[in-house]
Design a protein around this motif. Structure first.
Motif, mmCIF file in Angstrom:
data_model
loop_
_atom_site.group_PDB
_atom_site.id
_atom_site.type_symbol
_atom_site.label_atom_id
_atom_site.label_comp_id
_atom_site.label_asym_id
_atom_site.label_seq_id
_atom_site.Cartn_x
_atom_site.Cartn_y
_atom_site.Cartn_z
ATOM 1 N N VAL A 318 9.856 6.797 0.002
ATOM 2 C CA VAL A 318 8.466 7.353 -0.720
ATOM 3 C C VAL A 318 7.464 5.948 -0.501
ATOM 4 C CG1 VAL A 318 7.136 7.479 -2.914
ATOM 5 C CG2 VAL A 318 9.139 8.836 -2.669
ATOM 6 N N PHE A 319 7.803 4.836 -0.392
ATOM 7 C CA PHE A 319 6.823 3.976 0.007
ATOM 8 C C PHE A 319 6.621 3.534 1.563
ATOM 9 C CE2 PHE A 319 6.696 3.370 -4.436
ATOM 10 C CZ PHE A 319 5.384 2.760 -4.705
ATOM 11 N N THR A 320 7.919 3.815 2.239
ATOM 12 C CA THR A 320 7.556 3.710 3.689
ATOM 13 C C THR A 320 6.579 4.906 4.142
ATOM 14 O OG1 THR A 320 9.904 3.140 3.976
ATOM 15 C CG2 THR A 320 8.671 4.184 5.864
ATOM 16 N N TRP A 330 2.974 -0.482 12.668
ATOM 17 C CA TRP A 330 4.302 -0.844 12.048
ATOM 18 C C TRP A 330 3.796 -1.804 10.964
ATOM 19 C CZ3 TRP A 330 8.222 1.491 12.667
ATOM 20 C CH2 TRP A 330 8.582 2.406 13.898
ATOM 21 N N THR A 331 2.679 -2.385 10.559
ATOM 22 C CA THR A 331 2.230 -2.980 9.573
ATOM 23 C C THR A 331 2.106 -2.467 8.312
ATOM 24 O OG1 THR A 331 -0.035 -3.087 10.247
ATOM 25 C CG2 THR A 331 0.981 -4.900 11.054
ATOM 26 N N PHE A 332 1.758 -1.134 8.368
ATOM 27 C CA PHE A 332 1.784 -0.431 7.382
ATOM 28 C C PHE A 332 2.917 0.068 6.890
ATOM 29 C CE2 PHE A 332 -2.564 0.660 9.317
ATOM 30 C CZ PHE A 332 -3.107 -0.175 8.272
ATOM 31 N N VAL A 333 3.708 0.411 7.623
ATOM 32 C CA VAL A 333 5.248 0.810 7.370
ATOM 33 C C VAL A 333 6.023 -0.372 6.572
ATOM 34 C CG1 VAL A 333 7.528 1.361 8.365
ATOM 35 C CG2 VAL A 333 5.502 2.257 9.377
ATOM 36 N N TRP A 335 4.463 -2.743 5.310
ATOM 37 C CA TRP A 335 3.898 -3.054 3.961
ATOM 38 C C TRP A 335 4.637 -2.212 2.850
ATOM 39 C CZ3 TRP A 335 0.568 0.601 1.274
ATOM 40 C CH2 TRP A 335 -0.240 -0.039 -0.061
ATOM 41 N N GLY A 336 4.396 -0.954 3.120
ATOM 42 C CA GLY A 336 5.438 0.274 2.360
ATOM 43 C C GLY A 336 6.593 -0.128 1.906
ATOM 44 N N LEU A 337 7.640 -0.822 2.967
ATOM 45 C CA LEU A 337 8.763 -1.276 2.744
ATOM 46 C C LEU A 337 8.931 -2.326 1.907
ATOM 47 C CD1 LEU A 337 10.476 -0.681 6.237
ATOM 48 C CD2 LEU A 337 11.232 0.221 4.121
ATOM 49 N N TYR A 338 7.848 -3.181 1.988
ATOM 50 C CA TYR A 338 7.687 -4.602 1.126
ATOM 51 C C TYR A 338 7.757 -4.136 -0.410
ATOM 52 C CZ TYR A 338 5.419 -8.801 -0.446
ATOM 53 O OH TYR A 338 5.109 -10.010 -1.186
ATOM 54 N N HIS A 339 6.697 -3.313 -0.475
ATOM 55 C CA HIS A 339 6.608 -2.763 -2.118
ATOM 56 C C HIS A 339 7.770 -1.971 -2.574
ATOM 57 C CE1 HIS A 339 2.368 -4.038 -3.188
ATOM 58 N NE2 HIS A 339 2.366 -4.036 -1.921
ATOM 59 N N GLY A 340 8.226 -1.204 -1.467
ATOM 60 C CA GLY A 340 9.478 -0.536 -2.145
ATOM 61 C C GLY A 340 10.754 -1.280 -2.411
ATOM 62 N N LEU A 369 0.727 -13.167 -6.504
ATOM 63 C CA LEU A 369 0.958 -13.679 -5.071
ATOM 64 C C LEU A 369 1.857 -12.808 -4.353
ATOM 65 C CD1 LEU A 369 2.008 -17.269 -6.407
ATOM 66 C CD2 LEU A 369 0.001 -16.665 -5.104
ATOM 67 N N LEU A 370 2.823 -11.995 -4.908
ATOM 68 C CA LEU A 370 3.669 -10.933 -3.902
ATOM 69 C C LEU A 370 2.490 -10.079 -3.450
ATOM 70 C CD1 LEU A 370 6.743 -10.527 -6.219
ATOM 71 C CD2 LEU A 370 6.590 -11.613 -4.217
ATOM 72 N N VAL A 371 1.723 -9.326 -4.249
ATOM 73 C CA VAL A 371 0.659 -8.630 -3.715
ATOM 74 C C VAL A 371 -0.067 -9.005 -2.685
ATOM 75 C CG1 VAL A 371 -1.456 -7.120 -4.322
ATOM 76 C CG2 VAL A 371 0.655 -7.353 -5.810
ATOM 77 N N MET A 372 -0.417 -10.359 -2.761
ATOM 78 C CA MET A 372 -1.360 -10.986 -1.750
ATOM 79 C C MET A 372 -0.446 -11.240 -0.697
ATOM 80 S SD MET A 372 -2.942 -15.014 -1.916
ATOM 81 C CE MET A 372 -3.672 -14.620 -3.352
#
Length: 476
Positions: A318-320, A330-333, A335-340, A369-372
């Protein structure tokens, strides 16, 4: 057309309001949706006339499919499938074709084969990510029998193309607005609240988001040889504040503009930087998008009902896709994986179930900090740049401040960035503009006068001087 422009503020908006309420006076709301729809298409055509047909074609298609779903008893899945293919086909072609061609060409070249060079880049229709998701939710809700299809084409077209939320959301669910399309009531109080909300959003954009954006742009445009630790942290913090105030300002303005015409849209932000977990962050950030993915993808995939491993997979998928929704890079992908990944960790460890008040301050600090760091991925041009930027943040280095950064660190930008930081990192619950405007008394009158007679003229003057930047989410 953008909200933060003089042509919108001085010409388009007064013309729309005047025409709408003249119709109301002479025809008693008989043609009000037609008037608003015509101005919405004019709004879209001003900045993307070549894509009006795409918007109209996709609107007609889903309108007819919605009617077919009502009449059909045995082929409902086929109609949903056709709508899904049309909507995803359009967004895939216009939003991801250039990215796919570039990636495939690079793979072919890596194998030593000459790749064709005659590809013509595809332009991206503004707002396609938002109005596509709105139409998909409409069809899916009808299929699930959670909503009845609209019979009047004008009403459905207005639901899709209403200009306050057309190009950058919030994503409006049909079931939230269906009744309002026919039975809404315009009142002076609602108009007043809408005007104040619009002025508030415009002020956030021009005063705060643009000030933070100047600092963020100056830092992120530095080459890695000129970037040191203090500049990297400054840029990351500035962009973290910019993207929140920029996008929440747009949502404020959209909600306020819709209210001018009697519509009530749902809130899209709820102090996301006060979150104490990643799960909490996504309950507060871009609420219309996160709930869309939850209701139309995460839950149908099984949600958290099929075991820990499947839940983790569902979150990552879902977050990917959520990251990919934001853009073809690929940066957005990542970013999605990071949050997932962090959402999955919270589920596996049970951290998401901790009481809200337990260790609130350190948890807020960690999540911020993680969100940043996630926003560094989001803002960077490519993965290598993001890794280099984050490495500079955590590996101490000290260089002379680059001139481009020094130039934007003047008193105005520093002041508004400090105000932004205090507003987001302060108390977990502060009065909102809605709280203030809905309370009768001297505070409401004072804030109204400041918005109307100080902030609005200043914003208009700034826009006339060309000092306002485009909205970040305008390109998504």
């Amino acid at each position: 057309m953008l909200f933060a422009t003089t042509i919108f503020l001085l010409f388009f908006l007064p013309a729309t309001i005047g025409s709408y309420y003249i119709e109301k006076s002479f025809f008693g709301n008989r043609f009000r949706n037609i008037v608003l729809l015509l101005f919405s298409y004019l709004f879209y055509a001003y900045g993307a006339a070549e894509f009006v047909f795409i918007l109209f074609f996709s609107t007609v298609s889903d309108y007819l499919i919605g009617l077919a779903l009502r009449e059909s008893k045995y082929h409902r899945k086929w109609w949903v499938g056709i709508s899904t293919i049309l909507n995803l086909g359009l967004i895939t072609y216009f939003k991801y074709a250039n990215f796919l061609v570039t990636e495939i060409t690079s793979w072919i070249a890596a194998m030593g084969v000459d790749a064709p060079q005659d590809w013509v880049a595809v332009a991206l229709p503004i707002g396609i990510s938002f109005f596509t998701f709105q139409k998909m939710s409409y069809i899916i809700d009808i299929y699930r029998r959670q909503a009845e299809p609209i019979t009047r084409f004008v009403d459905f077209a207005l639901y899709v193309a209403m200009f306050p939320q057309l190009i950058a959301g919030p994503i409006v669910r049909f079931k939230d607005i269906a009744v309002q399309l026919e039975l809404r009531a315009e009142t002076w109080e609602r108009f007043y609240l809408g005007a104040m909300r619009f002025c508030w959003g415009l002020s956030k954009k021009v005063f705060i988001a643009d000030a933070c954006g100047q600092i963020a742009d100056a830092v992120f445009e530095l080459n890695m040889g000129a970037l040191d630790t203090k500049s990297a942290w400054l840029g990351a913090a500035a962009y973290t504040l910019q993207i929140y105030f920029d996008f929440s300002a747009y949502s404020d303005m959209a909600i306020g503009l819709a209210r001018l015409f009697g519509f009530e849209l749902r809130e899209n932000f709820n102090r996301p930087y006060a979150a104490v977990s990643m799960t909490d962050f996504w309950r507060r950030w871009h609420i219309s998008l996160s709930t869309w993915f939850r209701d139309y993808l995460y839950i149908p995939l099984g949600g958290n009902r099929k075991g820990t491993a499947r839940t983790a997979f569902n979150l990552l998928l879902v977050f990917t896709l959520c990251g990919l929704w934001h853009g073809a890079n690929w940066t957005f992908v990542a970013w999605g994986l990071y949050h997932g990944f962090f959402l999955g960790i919270e589920r596996l460890t049970g951290l998401r179930k901790l009481p809200q008040h337990r260790w609130m301050v350190p948890r807020r600090a960690v999540i911020f900090l993680l969100v940043m760091f996630g926003w560094v991925l989001f803002r960077s041009e490519n993965i290598a740049s993001a890794i280099g930027f984050m490495q500079t943040m955590v590996v101490p280095s000290d260089l002379a401040l680059a001139f481009d950064v020094y130039e934007v660190l003047h008193h105005r930008n520093i002041l508004f960035m400090a105000i932004a930081a205090a507003g987001t990192l302060g108390a977990s619950r502060l009065p909102t503009i809605e709280d203030i405007m809905r309370c009768e008394g001297p505070l409401r009158a004072f804030v109204s006068m400041v918005l109307l007679f100080i902030m609005l003229p200043y914003c208009a003057g700034t826009m006339m001087a060309g000092g306002s930047h485009p909205f970040i989410y305008f390109r998504f």
